[in-house]
Design a protein around this motif. Structure first.
Motif, mmCIF file in Angstrom:
data_model
loop_
_atom_site.group_PDB
_atom_site.id
_atom_site.type_symbol
_atom_site.label_atom_id
_atom_site.label_comp_id
_atom_site.label_asym_id
_atom_site.label_seq_id
_atom_site.Cartn_x
_atom_site.Cartn_y
_atom_site.Cartn_z
ATOM 1 N N ASP A 9 -56.049 -18.166 -49.070
ATOM 2 C CA ASP A 9 -55.894 -17.739 -50.459
ATOM 3 C C ASP A 9 -56.312 -18.868 -51.377
ATOM 4 N N ARG A 25 -40.646 -21.310 -58.035
ATOM 5 C CA ARG A 25 -41.191 -19.963 -57.873
ATOM 6 C C ARG A 25 -40.136 -18.869 -57.788
ATOM 7 N N ASN A 28 -38.754 -14.655 -59.817
ATOM 8 C CA ASN A 28 -39.879 -14.103 -60.547
ATOM 9 C C ASN A 28 -39.891 -12.596 -60.290
ATOM 10 N N TYR A 30 -41.682 -10.643 -58.814
ATOM 11 C CA TYR A 30 -42.195 -10.176 -57.532
ATOM 12 C C TYR A 30 -41.342 -10.643 -56.355
ATOM 13 N N THR A 156 -49.123 -10.772 -50.911
ATOM 14 C CA THR A 156 -49.548 -10.305 -52.231
ATOM 15 C C THR A 156 -48.496 -10.624 -53.282
ATOM 16 N N LYS A 157 -47.229 -10.371 -52.960
ATOM 17 C CA LYS A 157 -46.149 -10.655 -53.901
ATOM 18 C C LYS A 157 -46.012 -12.158 -54.144
ATOM 19 N N LYS A 160 -48.779 -13.268 -56.540
ATOM 20 C CA LYS A 160 -48.500 -12.802 -57.903
ATOM 21 C C LYS A 160 -47.341 -13.589 -58.511
ATOM 22 N N GLU A 163 -48.634 -16.955 -59.676
ATOM 23 C CA GLU A 163 -49.387 -16.814 -60.922
ATOM 24 C C GLU A 163 -48.451 -16.608 -62.107
ATOM 25 N N TYR A 164 -47.372 -15.852 -61.896
ATOM 26 C CA TYR A 164 -46.391 -15.609 -62.954
ATOM 27 C C TYR A 164 -45.715 -16.917 -63.366
ATOM 28 N N SER A 175 -47.539 -11.187 -67.575
ATOM 29 C CA SER A 175 -47.961 -9.801 -67.738
ATOM 30 C C SER A 175 -46.814 -8.815 -67.657
ATOM 31 N N ARG A 176 -45.719 -9.190 -67.031
ATOM 32 C CA ARG A 176 -44.566 -8.296 -66.999
ATOM 33 C C ARG A 176 -43.297 -9.114 -67.083
#
Length: 210
Positions: A9, A25, A28, A30, A156-157, A160, A163-164, A175-176
């Motif tokens: 990744d 982290r 968050n 996710y 994937t989570k 994300k 990035e959050y 974004s959320r």
């Protein structure tokens, strides 16, 4: 028989930024399945590497087809050990993560290495490896396939989530918004149960990073 998986990744952030985000982290949006995190021990080596062990409490729900083979009162919580080494000289973070609950049903060991991308020094590359095994005779293949599918979803989570967290660190609007899906009762249950798991984590065999 062990099922092996490997992938890579890329995070479009510097290694220093990723290093800071790594410790921030949770929580968050996710990672609502992560209920608690505790540092079991931490030390700095003579070569200035930071070694840590953390205990994570997560929710863990088996698929319906598997539930018929499991004890009726089997806990829906999973305790995960995360060992990590931060090497500021090599500029790498190496982690090894594995479950200490439900390990006879399914064991998942994950090794990650975060390092500077060879093509862009401002980005961070992640090499991720996983070993999935089970001791359930006759169901090893479907259990391993289920474990691999869940592992891919968690990747994937995880990305994300990174990035959050980094967006928040940089003062950007994520974004959320953070959704609190775990109830207070679930968190209290996890806090009470993790005390038993701390003892297991403290005495768990240290894993090798090479």
């Amino acid at each position: 028989m062990v099922k092996y998986f490997c992938c890579a990744d890329l995070l479009k952030a510097t290694w220093d930024q990723v290093c800071v985000a790594f410790w921030q982290r949770y929580p968050n949006p996710y990672s609502n399945h992560v209920l608690t995190e505790d540092i079991i021990f931490r030390e700095v080596t003579p070569s200035n590497c930071l070694i840590s062990r953390r205990l994570l409490t997560k929710t863990s729900r088996a698929p319906r087809w598997m539930e018929r083979y499991l004890p009726k009162k089997m806990s829906s919580l999973a305790y995960i050990i995360e060992d990590s080494i931060v090497d500021p000289q090599k500029r790498t973070i190496t982690t090894l993560t594995w479950n200490i609950t439900h390990a006879r049903l399914m064991s998942v060991e994950e090794r990650c290495e975060y390092g500077i991308n060879s093509e862009n020094g401002s980005w961070t590359q992640i090499k991720r490896e996983a070993w999935i095994s089970t001791n359930v005779y006759g169901l090893s293949r479907p259990i391993q396939e289920f474990g691999l599918a869940r592992f891919k979803t968690s990747i994937t989570k995880t990305m994300k989530g990174f990035e959050y967290v980094m967006a928040k660190m940089q003062g950007e609007m994520p974004s959320r918004t953070l959704a609190e899906t775990a109830t207070e009762r679930a968190r209290e249950t996890a806090l009470a149960a993790k005390e038993k798991a701390k003892g297991l984590a403290s005495h768990a065999q240290k894993k090798q990073y090479v």
